[in-house]
Design an enzyme around this catalytic site. Structure first.
Site, PDB file in Angstrom:
ATOM      1  N   SER A 112       0.785  -1.234   0.000  1.00 25.30           N
ATOM      2  CA  SER A 112       0.000   0.000   0.000  1.00 25.30           C
ATOM      3  C   SER A 112       0.812   1.277   0.000  1.00 25.30           C
ATOM      4  O   SER A 112       0.238   2.362  -0.075  1.00 25.30           O
ATOM      5  CB  SER A 112      -0.958   0.004   1.198  1.00 25.30           C
ATOM      6  OG  SER A 112      -2.057  -0.823   0.939  1.00 25.30           O
ATOM      7  N   SER A 130     -10.435   1.160   2.120  1.00 27.17           N
ATOM      8  CA  SER A 130     -10.944   0.353   1.013  1.00 27.17           C
ATOM      9  C   SER A 130      -9.997   0.439  -0.173  1.00 27.17           C
ATOM     10  O   SER A 130      -9.774   1.519  -0.734  1.00 27.17           O
ATOM     11  CB  SER A 130     -12.335   0.833   0.587  1.00 27.17           C
ATOM     12  OG  SER A 130     -12.775   0.129  -0.560  1.00 27.17           O
TER      13      SER A 130
END
Length: 412
Positions: free
Chosen positions: A103, A222
């Protein structure tokens, strides 16, 4: 078989979900007692290098195959490693090895989106339907789905990886060899929304508690948000995501070890990625992984030096005008009392250096790899740490990682 299935599902839920809070070392709510004691007092270059090496050795001793790090303090740089990159041939881990950064990709994507905002090609508060009509509902949880809400994880759109973790007996390996288009990933999330609407309930992404109505602007991590933002980049520029990140960030900053791969292979000299799944005698190898599984939210490959260089350039104003960097670094609480806050593609942590301003950066987690890249509030100190294990990182390795953060980031 049930135990193995449960373990694989748990791995995908946290590791493959790319949720930084699920990564033990980065999610520690507070440093353990004494975590910053002698290490933080080792202020000399030799002392800091020794403390950093001790911390990485502790990670490996606790059961992680390999750990690599680069630490910067002003003009001084320490690069070190411990353990092995490859369990099969015993090749030693090296500070320059590549790894899947998970991420941390989100900061790259957010930076490109904000550059497009600076160029006037999109607006930060534009409804996403203005640019990608019909892709997602115009409103979710009673509020419009805007570029800003996608960047900050307040869109209310479900996390597609939460759905995929329920897919079959061995979802993490299924995902490893999968092929999805970006629209298919988004469709998984929108189908989840419709299913819950038909049941008369709506479950906030990141929460297990359903409610009759959502809360506009509520923070909920998300990965779907960043699939949509990657699609926005491609629609706006007319170029592929990997080409645009390369053109705008990688080449200008000379990030020679950073790529957005288009195949499952991990290029160049790299760490192999492993997970120790219950019921299996040998660590499972997740080095090769589908480039489409985390397209947008978590598919970058990089090095410790490159990630430090990237965040240093971002902090120094080389990539964004000052007003958009302020927007990016306007953090909101992720949950009451949490040491973690989130901005626009950036997170901050207040646990590592008690009494000092929060550090900022991003964590990354995909099967086989955990990455932590943080910078002190004043931009003077940095650490990028990568290990070749994700959710199955042992607790003692977590403690050793926290020591590394304290050594690198804290003034005292």
């Amino acid at each position: 078989m049930r135990r193995r299935t449960a373990a694989a599902s748990a791995l995908l839920a946290a590791a493959a979900a790319l949720v930084p809070a699920a990564v033990p070392a980065a999610a520690a709510p507070a440093a353990p007692a004494g975590a910053h004691g002698a290490d933080r007092e080792a202020t000399s270059p030799a002392g800091k290098a020794a403390a950093l090496q001790q911390a990485l050795d502790g990670i490996v001793t606790a059961g992680v195959p390999g750990a690599i790090a680069e630490v910067r303090e002003g003009d001084r740089v320490w690069r070190t490693s411990s353990g092995v990159a490859d369990l099969q041939d015993g090749r030693r881990a090296q500070p320059g090895d590549r790894f899947r950064a998970g991420s941390v990709t989100k900061t790259f994507v957010a930076t490109v989106v904000l550059q497009l905002v600076a160029e006037g090609r999109i607006g930060l508060d534009d409804p996403i339907g203005r640019h990608l009509p019909g892709l997602v509902p115009d409103q979710v949880d009673g509020g419009p789905v805007t570029v800003r809400r996608l960047l900050g994880h307040t869109s209310g759109i479900p996390n597609y990886t939460d759905v995929l973790r329920r897919d079959g007996d061995d979802p993490v390996r299924k995902l490893q060899h999968s092929h999805y288009t970006p629209r298919e990933l988004v469709a998984i999330a929108t189908k989840e929304m419709k299913t819950k609407e038909m049941k008369g309930t709506q479950e906030t992404p990141g929460s297990k508690e359903p409610s009759v109505s959502g809360q506009p602007g509520k923070w909920a991590y998300s990965n779907t948000n960043y699939v949509i933002l990657a699609m926005l980049i491609e629609k706006t520029t007319g170029r592929a995501l990997d080409q645009e990140i390369d053109r705008r960030i990688v080449r200008p900053l000379h990030l020679t070890g950073t790529t957005v791969p288009t195949t499952s292979r991990l290029p160049g000299r790299h760490l192999n990625g492993y997970e120790r799944l219950p019921g299996e005698t040998a660590p499972a190898d997740f080095t090769d992984f589908s480039p489409t599984a985390f397209w947008g939210p978590g598919n970058i490959v990089s090095t410790t030096a490159d990630l430090n260089r990237f965040y240093r350039a971002l902090s120094g104003g080389r990539l964004l005008p000052s007003h958009l960097l302020r927007e990016m670094r306007t953090f909101q609480e992720t949950e009451p009392g949490s040491a973690r806050a989130y901005g626009l593609g950036l997170e901050s942590r207040s646990a590592y250096c008690p009494g000092e301003k929060p550090v900022w950066g991003h964590t990354g987690s995909v099967p086989g790899y955990s990455t932590f890249s943080f910078t002190s509030a004043d931009g003077d100190r940095q650490i990028t740490l990568a290990v070749n294990t994700s959710l199955t990182i042992p607790e003692k390795a977590n403690d050793a990682a926290v020591k590394a953060f304290g050594t690198a980031l804290c003034k005292k």
